[in-house]
Design an enzyme around this catalytic site. Structure first.
Site, short mmCIF file in Angstrom:
data_model
loop_
_atom_site.label_atom_id
_atom_site.label_comp_id
_atom_site.label_asym_id
_atom_site.label_seq_id
_atom_site.Cartn_x
_atom_site.Cartn_y
_atom_site.Cartn_z
CE LYS A 86 -7.24 1.72 3.59
NZ LYS A 86 -6.03 2.21 4.32
CB CYS A 90 -4.39 -1.43 4.42
SG CYS A 90 -3.41 -1.51 5.96
CD GLU A 131 -2.48 1.24 2.75
OE1 GLU A 131 -3.53 1.92 2.85
OE2 GLU A 131 -2.01 0.59 3.70
#
Length: 262
Positions: free
Chosen positions: A114, A148, A48
């Site tokens: 995200k 994540c 990431e």
């Protein structure tokens, strides 16, 4: 699980330290690591925010760096004849995103923003949240790439499309590494998929330490790979093994139907 050499997907996972808020240095560093991958692979996965570290100051990065990194990813994908995957800080329409790019060898790409921005670090205040999940069809495999903090949310990760691989890129710190290990395994088991987590290692400029634990779990939750050092590791996934497990254990047939409201 038995291997079938006729339907494998070879995935290179690069677990690395990162230069803080320095896209040029990080691209150069990853270029060197990628050049050292001699064996043919189908996908190269980076952590990431691989050009900056997990920075909550996106304004410190020149706005054009996102496009420069995308061009860099396209060139690598084309020259190495492999897909390249990773998330970066990306500026678009007066907003910043933690945007994952899945770039294919023909230079085409798909994106995922995200969904779950990390409120504990204030990511929600600096970056706009994504609204749509991405499913990539590549070399006979259906892949769902996430980022994540998304790992903590099983509904967002739920295998409603019968995909084969869950792929998480991350900057997941050492104090919560037990959660990383447990959740990756859980996501593999409940979704009957290969579950891959690619993390960084080292320490960033704001004092967060990272112990890696880049990992791969098979569709029954067996650990296939775990790394705790700075290195590039290669794993091969097998489509027939997914099919065999799902045929024998038809757990996905009993999954609950649902709709996301927002």
């Amino acid at each position: 699980m038995k291997e079938n050499k006729n339907n494998g997907l070879r995935v290179a996972l690069i677990q690395s330290t990162l230069y803080w808020e320095n896209p040029v240095a990080n691209r150069e560093m990853f270029q060197t690591k990628i050049d050292q991958i001699i064996a043919p692979v189908d996908i190269i996965v980076l952590p990431e925010m691989f050009t900056t570290g997990f920075s909550m100051s996106p304004g410190n990065i020149k706005k054009e760096e996102g496009l420069k990194t995308l061009d860099w990813m396209k060139n690598i994908a084309h020259s190495k004849n492999t897909a390249v995957v990773g998330s970066i800080i990306f500026y678009e329409n007066d907003k910043y995103y933690n945007r994952l790019f899945f770039v294919k060898p023909n230079r085409t790409f798909e994106t995922y923003d995200k969904r779950h921005t990390f409120t504990l670090a204030g990511e929600d205040k600096e970056y706009s949240s994504g609204k749509e999940r991405l499913i990539v069809n590549y070399k006979g495999f259906s892949i769902c790439p996430l980022v994540c903090y998304d790992l903590r949310f099983p509904v967002w990760s739920r295998n409603t499309e019968n995909f084969d691989v869950l792929l998480y890129t991350a900057n997941w710190p050492t104090p919560r590494i037990n959660a990383w290990n447990a959740l990756l395994k859980a996501r593999a088991i409940e979704n009957m998929v290969y579950c891959i987590g690619v993390n960084r290692i080292g320490e960033d400029k704001v004092g967060h330490k990272y112990s890696g634990h880049t990992s791969v779990y098979d569709p029954l939750g067996e650990l296939l790979l775990l790394s705790e050092i700075e290195e590039t590791v290669i794993v091969e996934l097998f489509k027939n093994e997914i099919n065999l497990v799902r045929k024998k254990f038809r757990f996905l047939d009993d999954r609950d139907g649902f709709s996301l409201l927002n």
